[in-house]
Scaffold this active site. Structure first.
Site, PDB file in Angstrom:
ATOM      1  N   TYR A 231     -25.198  12.370  11.670  1.00  0.00           N
ATOM      2  CA  TYR A 231     -25.226  11.056  11.029  1.00  0.00           C
ATOM      3  C   TYR A 231     -24.419  10.037  11.839  1.00  0.00           C
ATOM      4  O   TYR A 231     -23.297  10.290  12.266  1.00  0.00           O
ATOM      5  CB  TYR A 231     -24.661  11.117   9.607  1.00  0.00           C
ATOM      6  CG  TYR A 231     -24.627   9.739   8.955  1.00  0.00           C
ATOM      7  CD1 TYR A 231     -25.807   9.094   8.612  1.00  0.00           C
ATOM      8  CD2 TYR A 231     -23.424   9.070   8.743  1.00  0.00           C
ATOM      9  CE1 TYR A 231     -25.797   7.824   8.056  1.00  0.00           C
ATOM     10  CE2 TYR A 231     -23.397   7.808   8.184  1.00  0.00           C
ATOM     11  CZ  TYR A 231     -24.590   7.183   7.844  1.00  0.00           C
ATOM     12  OH  TYR A 231     -24.575   5.918   7.300  1.00  0.00           O
TER      13      TYR A 231
ATOM     14  N   GLY B 101     -27.469   4.899   6.008  1.00  0.00           N
ATOM     15  CA  GLY B 101     -27.644   4.689   4.576  1.00  0.00           C
ATOM     16  C   GLY B 101     -28.808   5.500   4.038  1.00  0.00           C
ATOM     17  O   GLY B 101     -28.927   6.707   4.296  1.00  0.00           O
TER      18      GLY B 101
ATOM     19  N   ASN C 244     -17.974  -0.448   9.466  1.00  0.00           N
ATOM     20  CA  ASN C 244     -17.681   0.408   8.320  1.00  0.00           C
ATOM     21  C   ASN C 244     -16.206   0.388   7.953  1.00  0.00           C
ATOM     22  O   ASN C 244     -15.495   1.361   8.161  1.00  0.00           O
ATOM     23  CB  ASN C 244     -18.092   1.851   8.664  1.00  0.00           C
ATOM     24  CG  ASN C 244     -19.057   2.403   7.629  1.00  0.00           C
ATOM     25  OD1 ASN C 244     -18.980   2.061   6.461  1.00  0.00           O
ATOM     26  ND2 ASN C 244     -19.951   3.267   8.074  1.00  0.00           N
TER      27      ASN C 244
ATOM     28  N   ARG D 255      13.100 -18.652 -21.613  1.00  0.00           N
ATOM     29  CA  ARG D 255      13.927 -17.455 -21.761  1.00  0.00           C
ATOM     30  C   ARG D 255      13.293 -16.236 -21.100  1.00  0.00           C
ATOM     31  O   ARG D 255      14.001 -15.346 -20.602  1.00  0.00           O
ATOM     32  CB  ARG D 255      14.149 -17.188 -23.253  1.00  0.00           C
ATOM     33  CG  ARG D 255      15.162 -16.117 -23.539  1.00  0.00           C
ATOM     34  CD  ARG D 255      15.463 -15.880 -25.022  1.00  0.00           C
ATOM     35  NE  ARG D 255      14.678 -16.637 -25.953  1.00  0.00           N
ATOM     36  CZ  ARG D 255      14.144 -16.119 -27.065  1.00  0.00           C
ATOM     37  NH1 ARG D 255      14.289 -14.832 -27.348  1.00  0.00           N
ATOM     38  NH2 ARG D 255      13.472 -16.882 -27.898  1.00  0.00           N
TER      39      ARG D 255
END
Length: 512
Positions: free
Chosen positions: A54, A61, A197, A285
């Protein structure tokens, strides 16, 4: 000029700010060059094998099932950059793009991406030449990284698309590279994917927002102290022993800052004078509790940012043992969450700041100040509409506080079926920080005028220093009505530039 050396172990927030905002030069360490070369050898070896890997020899994708033959792989890398450079909308700020490019270079230099040393050197050359790719507002979902923004940067690396030169003129990127003697990159296996990426855009914006908020929270402590003085409030609620029994660090820091600013004031502690009261309102406060909670949120965000700055975010990654593995580290959730947390904290700080301003202007709650701090109330409207402007900014900040990271929209044919929206969280935080600066500036403007209207009592030395510096910077004092927008713009510039903090710290010492 300051130089930042990028190694294999990440960078610091100071490095990011130096490059993004300070124009620092970038160099690669020898260690980084060696790591780049070693990782590239692994990618080249895998590319030569028949088995698909890959990002090296496949599509991306939802198209990752296709094996790409060697003769098409350079085209594959070019195509992913061209097709993913699909941003739209306004151009993103130069400092954001420089941070984006620098942080991608940081990951590339880790030796986990498989990018060649020559590509990394070209990335540094573009930064050093002051060339800034044109990146658009919309295009990132914050998963698989900031894809479209990073693609526009990679497009410039290839000599394509548009970029801004050091003179601010937008020209074709190829022309700018040629003018600076930079050769465009011909991408090889995995390199296009490695350049896209990452969580670099959202991380860069987080780092810059934290730097801005650090100054803003100190400024807000100063303006809260001014308002407390102007309202003849008590500083007893700021005593360290009260905050020690609820030991939130940020709360203690904010209380200590306010106490330091109020030291020596003759205006505090008049509760039993002509307008007796037992306690100050919450907006006075509880100022340290609200600002302190924001400070603690910032501390958590810094922890996340530091971890991310030390990370190598890519998919797939090259591991030291030679494996190239897919992973999900590009998901932006850790960064997106803290970006949203900061927007919520900033909105609340803006809200309590506006409530103090409104109290200063209301004759029924201001303990003797003229209505709207006007010179001749009725003839003059004073700061009535300045508070309107502040309220409008607060209202917008509340809308910006709606978390982007709670959303997700599926993409890439349901392959990327959960995304972080971290880029969107970062973009809205930048707007929120911008608004908060204006809100604090309006409290400064009102608080300073109100303190000056308390004649007969001497304000704290730190308050006097703040008011004197503001007046010298063009922030005008009390008087009849006048064109107010330039005064508010001067107050905004005074706060935005860190000048309020700089005016006070010589008296108080460094604020926390």
């Amino acid at each position: 000029m300051h130089t930042v050396v990028v190694g294999t172990t990440g960078v610091t927030a100071s490095d990011v700010l130096a490059v993004a905002r300070g124009g620092a030069r970038v160099e690669l360490s020898g260690e980084a060059v060696s790591a780049l070369a070693a990782a590239r050898e692994i990618v080249d070896a895998l590319a030569a094998k028949p088995e698909p890997v890959y990002g090296v020899s496949t599509g991306f994708g939802a198209l990752a099932t296709r094996h790409i033959s060697p003769e098409l792989r350079a085209q594959l890398q070019r195509n992913i950059v061209r097709s993913h450079a699909a941003g739209m909308g306004p151009h993103v700020e130069r400092e954001v793009v420089r941070a984006l490019m620098f942080l991608r270079l940081k990951t590339v230099c880790s030796g986990h991406t498989g990018v060649r040393p020559s590509v990394a050197r070209t990335m540094a050359d573009i930064l050093n030449a002051g060339i800034t790719p044109v990146v658009h507002e919309f295009g990132s979902l914050g998963c698989s990284g900031d894809l479209a923004p990073l693609s526009h940067c990679a497009l410039t690396l290839m000599g394509e698309g548009d970029a801004e030169g050091p003179d601010g003129t937008i020209r074709p990127a190829g022309e700018l590279l040629a003018a600076h003697g930079i050769e465009p990159v011909e991408l090889r296996e995995k390199e296009g994917l490695a350049l896209l990426n990452g969580t670099d855009g959202m991380l860069g914006m987080l780092v810059m927002a934290l730097a801005d908020l650090d100054t803003l929270y100190k400024s807000a402590d100063i303006t809260a102290a001014l308002s407390l003085e102007a309202l003849l409030g008590t500083d007893r609620v700021l005593a360290p022993e009260l905050h020690a029994i609820r030991p939130h660090p940020g709360q203690a820091a904010s209380a200590a800052n306010m106490l330091a600013v109020l030291k020596g004031s003759e205006l505090t502690g008049h509760h039993q004078d002509d307008a007796p009261r037992v306690q100050d309102a919450y907006s006075v406060r509880c100022a340290p509790q609200v600002a302190g909670a924001g400070r603690d949120t910032m501390a958590h965000a810094r922890l996340v940012a530091d971890r991310e700055l030390a990370s190598a975010v890519d998919n797939p990654v090259v591991l030291p043992d030679g494996r190239v593995e897919s992973n999900g580290n590009f998901h932006g959730a850790p960064v997106a969450y803290v970006l949203d947390f900061l927007a919520i904290a900033a909105a609340d700080l803006g809200s309590i700041t506006e409530r103090r301003t409104d109290r200063l202007l209301d004759k029924n709650r201001s303990h003797g100040l003229p209505p709207f701090l006007a010179d001749d109330a009725g003839v003059d409207s004073g700061l009535m509409i300045a508070q309107y402007t502040q309220a409008a900014l607060v209202s917008e900040m509340k809308r910006l506080a709606v978390p982007a990271s709670a959303d997700s929209i599926p993409s890439s044919a349901m392959q990327e079926d959960h995304v972080s929206m971290g880029w969107s969280a970062a973009r809205k935080l930048r707007t929120a920080v911008d608004h908060l600066t204006r809100i604090v500036a309006i409290e400064l403007y009102a608080g300073a005028r109100a303190v000056e209207l308390r004649t007969g009592l001497t304000p704290a030395p730190a308050s006097q220093a703040a008011i004197s510096a503001a007046r010298a910077a063009g922030v005008a004092g009390p008087g009849p009505d006048r064109f107010l927008a330039p005064d508010l713009a001067a107050a905004d510039a005074f706060v935005r530039g860190g000048h309020l903090v700089a005016a006070v710290e010589p008296v108080t010492g460094p604020l926390a």
